[in-house]
Write an enzyme that holds these catalytic residues in place. Structure first.
Site, short mmCIF file in Angstrom:
data_model
loop_
_atom_site.label_atom_id
_atom_site.label_comp_id
_atom_site.label_asym_id
_atom_site.label_seq_id
_atom_site.Cartn_x
_atom_site.Cartn_y
_atom_site.Cartn_z
N LYS A 95 4.36 9.25 -5.69
CA LYS A 95 3.62 9.08 -4.44
C LYS A 95 2.40 9.99 -4.48
CE LYS A 95 3.90 9.57 0.55
NZ LYS A 95 4.78 9.71 1.72
N LYS A 115 3.36 4.46 -5.19
CA LYS A 115 2.65 4.32 -3.91
C LYS A 115 1.36 5.12 -3.94
CE LYS A 115 3.16 5.64 0.84
NZ LYS A 115 3.93 6.39 1.79
C1 PBG Z 1 5.72 9.59 5.16
C2 PBG Z 1 5.04 8.37 4.69
C3 PBG Z 1 3.68 8.06 4.64
C4 PBG Z 1 3.59 6.72 4.27
C5 PBG Z 1 4.87 6.28 4.05
N1 PBG Z 1 5.77 7.31 4.30
C6 PBG Z 1 2.48 8.81 5.03
C7 PBG Z 1 2.11 10.04 4.37
O1 PBG Z 1 2.64 10.46 3.34
O2 PBG Z 1 1.20 10.65 4.93
C8 PBG Z 1 2.32 5.93 4.13
C9 PBG Z 1 2.46 4.46 4.27
C10 PBG Z 1 1.21 3.71 4.50
O3 PBG Z 1 0.08 4.23 4.44
O4 PBG Z 1 1.34 2.52 4.75
N2 PBG Z 1 5.67 10.69 4.36
#
Ligand code: PBG
Length: 324
Positions: A195, A248
């Site tokens: 991520k 992601k």
């Molecule tokens: C929570 C999380 C996030 C997303 C999914 N889970 C945001 C972040 O890390 O700030 C982002 C999903 C999206 O942008 O559609 N940690």
């Protein structure tokens, strides 16, 4: 020798031939729709930067889930927005928290829909960081306890799968052990393994009301410049017990998806995030792109790169088009 010898255009001459030789197909069963659950009743508030997506109260979420089920979509992933946030993310692991109640309601009314839960703290902490903040830093090991407690409480409420998205070190192992100890050894972990600290999460932070109040997430999410490090993160998560790994965002990281698919033998998921969705919506609204074609091309490209499972805000419109 006649020229040209090879004529690849032969196999592009008509739709039946094109369909016959098509290498990648999209199936609604492999799409997962993210949902944002809020307190209240009859609430259905559209998210400004994510047209067609809503913050929904539990009753509305249940209706949405029934529709998702009837469209043949693979499942939903739940994000909760609690009324009360604190330093300890208490609502994340409260047995009567917003997500825990939503799971129970969905399982009561749409029992055979796959319910995945996002396991993270950023929607629950007053400062908006994904873990416990000690001296202005996110404390890794203290956060593991919150994550384990949250995952167990989701499983207890009936979640089919948990998806830790916090990027703390060692969280998959901690969550696996906690689940097993509480007799949830059957609940799989979908790990947000690679991520990235991405600008493309912008619209989500409006939807989930989870923007950090100070600093950013770069001390726990990955540097967009790194690919080898992603392979290391994925290997660690698999070693710790992840059943499915996720990359992601998706579109800007197709190389990472591809390499993960080549190297590892677990199912690979990809999250087409809020900013990827918003860009296509915005361009289509301006008449600059054809909405449906851009949507399907973006999704099929993620599948072609190697992801079997796609988390996407396009799940409903894509499923509708695909079933035609
Ligand atoms: C929570 C999380 C996030 C997303 C999914 N889970 C945001 C972040 O890390 O700030 C982002 C999903 C999206 O942008 O559609 N940690």
């Amino acid at each position: 020798m006649p020229f040209p010898i090879h004529r690849p255009r032969r196999l592009r001459s008509s739709e039946p031939v094109r369909a016959l030789v098509r290498e990648t197909w999209l199936n609604p069963k492999q799409l997962i729709l993210p949902l944002f659950v809020v307190e209240g009743e009859g609430v259905r508030r559209e998210i400004g930067s994510m047209p067609g997506n809503f913050q929904m109260s539990i009753d509305e979420t249940v209706k949405e889930c029934a529709e998702v089920r009837s469209l043949g979509i693979g499942g939903v992933i739940l994000f909760g927005i609690p009324n009360k946030k604190d330093e300890f993310a208490s609502e994340a692991y409260n047995r009567n928290g917003i997500v825990q109640r939503a799971i129970r309601a969905i399982k009561e009314h749409v029992p055979d829909l796959l319910v995945i839960t996002d396991v993270c703290n950023c929607e629950y902490t007053s400062h908006g960081h994904c873990g416990k903040v000690v001296k202005n830093e996110v404390d890794n090991d203290a956060t593991l306890e919150w994550l384990s407690a949250t995952a167990v409480s989701h499983a207890r409420a009936g979640a089919d799968m948990v998806a830790p998205s916090d990027m703390m070190d060692g969280r998959v192992k901690a969550i696996r052990e906690a689940l097993d100890e509480e007799n949830f050894s059957r609940v799989p972990i979908l790990a947000y393994a690679a991520k990235y600290a991405s600008v493309f999460y912008g619209p989500f932070r409006e939807a989930a009301e989870s923007a950090p109040r100070f600093g950013d997430r770069r001390s726990y999410q990955m540097d967009p410049a790194n690919a080898r490090e992603a392979m290391r993160e994925i290997a660690l998560d698999i070693e710790e017990g992840a059943d499915i790994i996720m990359v992601k965002p998706a579109g800007p990281y197709l190389d990472i998806i591809h390499e993960a698919r080549q190297r590892f033998d677990v199912p690979v998921a990809a999250y087409q995030v809020s900013g990827e969705f918003a860009m296509i919506e915005a361009a289509a609204r301006n008449g600059w792109l054809d909405h449906d074609r851009a949507m399907l091309e973006s999704l099929v490209s993620i599948r072609r790169a190697g992801a079997e499972i796609i988390l996407t805000y396009f799940a409903k419109p894509a499923a509708r088009l695909l079933s035609k």
